[in-house]
Write a protein that holds these residues in place. Structure first.
Motif, mmCIF file in Angstrom:
data_model
loop_
_atom_site.group_PDB
_atom_site.id
_atom_site.type_symbol
_atom_site.label_atom_id
_atom_site.label_comp_id
_atom_site.label_asym_id
_atom_site.label_seq_id
_atom_site.Cartn_x
_atom_site.Cartn_y
_atom_site.Cartn_z
ATOM 1 N N ALA A 29 0.829 -1.206 0.000
ATOM 2 C CA ALA A 29 0.000 0.000 0.000
ATOM 3 C C ALA A 29 0.865 1.257 0.000
ATOM 4 O O ALA A 29 0.427 2.316 -0.474
ATOM 5 C CB ALA A 29 -0.933 0.000 1.207
ATOM 6 N N LEU A 30 2.087 1.164 0.531
ATOM 7 C CA LEU A 30 2.973 2.325 0.544
ATOM 8 C C LEU A 30 3.301 2.796 -0.870
ATOM 9 O O LEU A 30 3.575 3.980 -1.092
ATOM 10 C CB LEU A 30 4.269 1.990 1.294
ATOM 11 N N LEU A 31 3.288 1.864 -1.821
ATOM 12 C CA LEU A 31 3.534 2.240 -3.216
ATOM 13 C C LEU A 31 2.297 2.858 -3.859
ATOM 14 O O LEU A 31 2.400 3.592 -4.850
ATOM 15 C CB LEU A 31 3.971 1.015 -4.023
ATOM 16 N N MET A 32 1.108 2.564 -3.316
ATOM 17 C CA MET A 32 -0.131 3.066 -3.890
ATOM 18 C C MET A 32 -0.482 4.468 -3.407
ATOM 19 O O MET A 32 -1.113 5.249 -4.141
ATOM 20 C CB MET A 32 -1.288 2.125 -3.521
ATOM 21 N N LEU A 33 -0.105 4.804 -2.186
ATOM 22 C CA LEU A 33 -0.576 6.040 -1.569
ATOM 23 C C LEU A 33 -0.152 7.305 -2.311
ATOM 24 O O LEU A 33 -0.947 8.262 -2.387
ATOM 25 C CB LEU A 33 -0.136 6.091 -0.108
ATOM 26 N N PRO A 34 1.072 7.399 -2.872
ATOM 27 C CA PRO A 34 1.416 8.633 -3.598
ATOM 28 C C PRO A 34 0.482 8.926 -4.760
ATOM 29 O O PRO A 34 0.165 10.087 -5.025
ATOM 30 C CB PRO A 34 2.851 8.356 -4.081
ATOM 31 N N ALA A 35 0.016 7.888 -5.457
ATOM 32 C CA ALA A 35 -0.915 8.108 -6.563
ATOM 33 C C ALA A 35 -2.236 8.662 -6.045
ATOM 34 O O ALA A 35 -2.828 9.574 -6.650
ATOM 35 C CB ALA A 35 -1.141 6.810 -7.331
ATOM 36 N N ALA A 36 -2.730 8.123 -4.931
ATOM 37 C CA ALA A 36 -4.000 8.602 -4.369
ATOM 38 C C ALA A 36 -3.875 10.054 -3.913
ATOM 39 O O ALA A 36 -4.758 10.883 -4.177
ATOM 40 C CB ALA A 36 -4.431 7.709 -3.213
ATOM 41 N N PHE A 37 -2.783 10.374 -3.225
ATOM 42 C CA PHE A 37 -2.608 11.734 -2.735
ATOM 43 C C PHE A 37 -2.483 12.719 -3.894
ATOM 44 O O PHE A 37 -3.051 13.819 -3.872
ATOM 45 C CB PHE A 37 -1.379 11.812 -1.830
ATOM 46 N N THR A 38 -1.766 12.320 -4.943
ATOM 47 C CA THR A 38 -1.611 13.206 -6.097
ATOM 48 C C THR A 38 -2.941 13.428 -6.795
ATOM 49 O O THR A 38 -3.246 14.539 -7.251
ATOM 50 C CB THR A 38 -0.569 12.621 -7.069
ATOM 51 N N LEU A 39 -3.767 12.381 -6.890
ATOM 52 C CA LEU A 39 -5.082 12.535 -7.491
ATOM 53 C C LEU A 39 -5.968 13.443 -6.638
ATOM 54 O O LEU A 39 -6.749 14.244 -7.170
ATOM 55 C CB LEU A 39 -5.721 11.163 -7.669
ATOM 56 N N GLN A 40 -5.841 13.366 -5.326
ATOM 57 C CA GLN A 40 -6.608 14.259 -4.451
ATOM 58 C C GLN A 40 -6.275 15.722 -4.743
ATOM 59 O O GLN A 40 -7.173 16.553 -4.922
ATOM 60 C CB GLN A 40 -6.289 13.954 -2.983
ATOM 61 N N VAL A 41 -4.981 16.038 -4.786
ATOM 62 C CA VAL A 41 -4.569 17.440 -4.915
ATOM 63 C C VAL A 41 -4.637 17.936 -6.350
ATOM 64 O O VAL A 41 -4.298 19.092 -6.622
ATOM 65 C CB VAL A 41 -3.164 17.664 -4.332
ATOM 66 N N ALA A 42 -5.073 17.088 -7.288
ATOM 67 C CA ALA A 42 -5.364 17.565 -8.638
ATOM 68 C C ALA A 42 -6.691 18.323 -8.667
ATOM 69 O O ALA A 42 -7.019 18.958 -9.671
ATOM 70 C CB ALA A 42 -5.402 16.396 -9.624
ATOM 71 N N ALA A 118 -12.890 9.672 -1.966
ATOM 72 C CA ALA A 118 -13.256 8.830 -3.115
ATOM 73 C C ALA A 118 -12.030 8.351 -3.898
ATOM 74 O O ALA A 118 -12.054 7.254 -4.462
ATOM 75 C CB ALA A 118 -14.183 9.606 -4.053
ATOM 76 N N THR A 119 -10.969 9.129 -3.937
ATOM 77 C CA THR A 119 -9.804 8.774 -4.759
ATOM 78 C C THR A 119 -9.170 7.450 -4.354
ATOM 79 O O THR A 119 -8.518 6.804 -5.177
ATOM 80 C CB THR A 119 -8.743 9.876 -4.692
ATOM 81 N N GLY A 120 -9.338 7.046 -3.099
ATOM 82 C CA GLY A 120 -8.693 5.816 -2.658
ATOM 83 C C GLY A 120 -9.193 4.589 -3.399
ATOM 84 O O GLY A 120 -8.406 3.684 -3.716
ATOM 85 N N PHE A 121 -10.491 4.538 -3.687
ATOM 86 C CA PHE A 121 -11.041 3.346 -4.319
ATOM 87 C C PHE A 121 -10.472 3.088 -5.714
ATOM 88 O O PHE A 121 -9.986 1.977 -5.984
ATOM 89 C CB PHE A 121 -12.568 3.423 -4.371
ATOM 90 N N PRO A 122 -10.490 4.034 -6.660
ATOM 91 C CA PRO A 122 -9.953 3.728 -7.997
ATOM 92 C C PRO A 122 -8.457 3.452 -7.987
ATOM 93 O O PRO A 122 -7.973 2.659 -8.803
ATOM 94 C CB PRO A 122 -10.294 4.971 -8.825
ATOM 95 N N VAL A 123 -7.720 4.079 -7.063
ATOM 96 C CA VAL A 123 -6.274 3.795 -6.999
ATOM 97 C C VAL A 123 -6.028 2.384 -6.486
ATOM 98 O O VAL A 123 -5.225 1.635 -7.050
ATOM 99 C CB VAL A 123 -5.555 4.844 -6.128
#
Length: 306
Positions: A29-42, A118-123
């Motif tokens: 999950a540590l590899l997944m979290l940067p994508a979720a956070f980046t999608l949030q701040v988009a 919401a971003t967590g689910f698609p990531v």
């Protein structure tokens, strides 16, 4: 129970043995979290709040540690989950201002707060294809139900989140089309040339070594962070933000995923799972064993679904 009493009952986190129990506490999950956070701040409103109020530039390691602890509590915290949810809402009450499009925002406005969650689910759904294995339709639906449970823990009303997968994807694509852009915070998170302080956590003997080697370690780490951030983001989100991704990068990501899928499952539990997840799993196993009547088969520990 009266209606008023029912409203006072804390929402419960996802169940032990569920899909989230198998994903969010796994070190992958540590590899997944940067994508979720980046999608949030988009999202411009989220980016504005993070840009003005967050310490992600000056204290990235502390900020990351606090965020990870919070996320683990949502899933594995038991009664602490709702306490953490209330703490987060209090923390965000004063986060307000004007976003990059000149619109006033508030961190707890329903649309903004729901998007962050919401971003967590698609990531998770996308990244699992590379780092774990593709989710079945039943697992995807279970994951979404559990993610809605987490949303309730965070204080998100059901009316503010799509309640089914069939409703989620139109909402997701509509937000990508109407709101998402390459914000200044996105640029920070995918950059490879930003100054990042060395880690100030971890065993003391290791910290001086990391500080000494940091000028050498930072450039490849920054490139790797950019690679997994963009690669593990759903392609339609990647496209909406304007992030380039080549066929060669896709092949590299698939090779990385193959290695990760082979190595992580053979690790001992103390290395494979994050601390909160490890303790919760151990406590659940103990409780299950304690509930089994002598001489009778018990329910056993739920099989990890992913």
């Amino acid at each position: 129970m009266s209606t008023s009493s029912a409203r006072d009952v804390d929402p419960v986190p996802p169940p032990p043995g569920g899909v989230l129990w198998g994903i969010s506490g796994d070190i992958r999950a540590l590899l997944m979290l940067p994508a979720a956070f980046t999608l949030q701040v988009a999202h411009p409103a989220v980016a504005a709040g993070v840009d003005e109020y967050s310490v992600y530039r000056t204290d990235p390691w502390g900020r990351g540690e606090r965020s990870l602890r919070s996320l683990q509590l949502w899933v594995y915290g038991g009664e602490e989950a709702a306490v953490e949810g209330r703490r987060l809402r209090r923390l965000h009450r004063t986060v307000r201002g004007v976003d990059g499009r000149g619109r006033r925002y508030h961190a707890l406005s329903p649309a903004t707060y729901a998007w962050v969650h919401a971003t967590g689910f698609p990531v998770y759904q996308h990244a699992a294809r590379y780092l774990l294995r593709p989710l079945t339709e039943a697992q995807e639906r279970a994951l979404y139900r559990e993610w809605l449970q987490v949303g309730r823990v965070l204080g998100i009303n059901d009316r503010d989140m799509p309640q089914t997968i069939e409703e989620f994807w139109p909402y997701f694509h509509r937000t990508l089309a109407e709101e998402i852009e390459r914000t200044v915070v996105v640029e920070d998170l995918i950059a490879t040339d930003r100054p990042v302080p060395p880690p100030d956590r971890g065993p003391w003997p290791l910290r001086p070594v990391l500080r000494a080697l940091w000028p050498v370690l930072l450039p490849p780490l920054a490139r790797f962070r950019r690679f997994v951030t963009i690669g593990l983001m759903p392609p339609d989100a990647r496209e909406a933000i304007g992030l380039e991704w080549t066929d060669a990068q896709e092949r590299r990501l698939r090779r990385l995923g193959a290695v990760v899928r082979w190595v992580v499952p053979v690790l001992p539990e103390r290395l494979r799972y994050l601390p909160y997840a490890r303790r919760a799993r151990a406590a659940h196993r103990t409780a299950v064993v304690g509930e089994q009547a002598p001489g009778r088969p018990g329910p056993g520990t739920p099989i990890r679904p992913v």
